[in-house]
Scaffold this active site. Structure first.
Site, PDB file in Angstrom:
ATOM      1  NE  ARG A 125      -1.218   1.329   4.030  1.00 63.81           N
ATOM      2  CZ  ARG A 125      -1.722   1.938   5.323  1.00 63.81           C
ATOM      3  NH1 ARG A 125      -2.090   1.107   5.961  1.00 63.81           N
ATOM      4  NH2 ARG A 125      -1.694   3.086   5.509  1.00 63.81           N
ATOM      5  CG  ASP A 129       0.968   6.772   3.517  1.00 67.02           C
ATOM      6  OD1 ASP A 129       0.044   5.982   4.069  1.00 67.02           O
ATOM      7  OD2 ASP A 129       1.729   7.152   4.206  1.00 67.02           O
ATOM      8  NE  ARG A 174       4.788  11.106   4.020  1.00 69.28           N
ATOM      9  CZ  ARG A 174       3.751  11.160   4.371  1.00 69.28           C
ATOM     10  NH1 ARG A 174       2.668   9.948   4.426  1.00 69.28           N
ATOM     11  NH2 ARG A 174       3.395  12.372   4.796  1.00 69.28           N
TER      12      ARG A 174
END
Length: 249
Positions: free
Chosen positions: A45, A47, A192
């Site tokens: 997945r 974001d 991130r």
């Protein structure tokens, strides 16, 4: 059938009510083409706002369309922000997530005194000069097998937080700085948060010792700086064997 897509504004393979996902868009297009619903399974997945140049997904279908024509049909019905780059048939037990050997991500930073309207959607603008050598020194500390709970959120901390990072590299070309990382798998927000921390090191707001202590703290979300999603791109998912010429894409 196995597909690869490029996507940006959607969530990836994460189901939330009233939140558009690439998975949902693919499943709608497949239903239109075949007349039957199919569940799409992705390699992982991403974001919302994170780009994907080399995401991989698989689904089952009884359609007699060739993979090439099925890919073209999907592109016809998909939103312009999603593109099927290649498609092939694969074994029925293929699992794009569990069969993946590694993932490659790239974080792009525009290190310039002025912003660039042409690159706003794909890079994070940092005005203070980044020290690439110091960033690489910090990034190299993450190579190998470590507990990355410091670089994830509460959701990620509920999982096994041990990951194996195979390589890290920070490099500069002109006004752009790229952070590349390859690992067996990643936790939510891991790249991130690493990028955000490396930027702090690069501008001198965190020294190497502080970075090392933070990484080894064992505290969920100890890396507080979360670099914005639009600078991040999933570049590639690696497999030992795949049905299309992945290396050439």
């Amino acid at each position: 059938m196995l597909i690869e897509y490029v996507g940006s504004k959607y969530h990836g393979f994460q189901i939330q009510k009233d939140v558009p996902t690439i998975q949902g868009e693919l499943e709608k297009a497949i239903t239109i083409i075949t007349g039957k619903a199919s569940r799409v399974h992705g390699a992982g997945r991403t974001d919302a706002g994170v780009h994907a140049r080399g995401q991989v997904a698989a689904f089952e279908t009884e359609s007699t369309l060739s993979p090439v024509n099925f890919g073209k049909a999907l592109n016809f019905y998909l939103d312009e922000d999603i593109s099927i780059r290649e498609a092939c048939q694969t074994e029925a037990n293929f699992d794009p997530r569990r069969d993946a050997k590694s993932r490659e991500y790239k974080y792009t930073i525009l290190n310039s005194a002025t912003r660039s309207p042409l690159n706003n959607e794909y890079s994070y603008h940092v005005t203070r000069k980044l020290d690439i050598d110091r960033m690489n020194e910090a990034a190299e500390l993450l190579q190998g097998e470590h507990d990355f709970v410091s670089f994830t959120n509460q959701e990620g901390s509920t999982k096994n937080t041990i990951r194996n990072v195979y390589s890290t590299k920070v490099k500069r070309e002109g006004e752009f700085v790229w952070f590349d990382i390859v690992a067996n798998a990643f936790l939510p927000q891991q790249v991130r948060r690493i990028a955000g921390s490396l930027i702090k090191v690069g501008i001198g707001d965190m020294d190497i010792t502080e970075f090392k202590q933070m990484a080894a703290s064992g505290k969920t979300g100890a890396a507080r700086e979360v670099a914005p999603p639009h600078g991040l791109c999933l570049m590639k998912v690696n497999y030992s064997k795949i049905g299309f010429e992945y290396e050439n894409l």
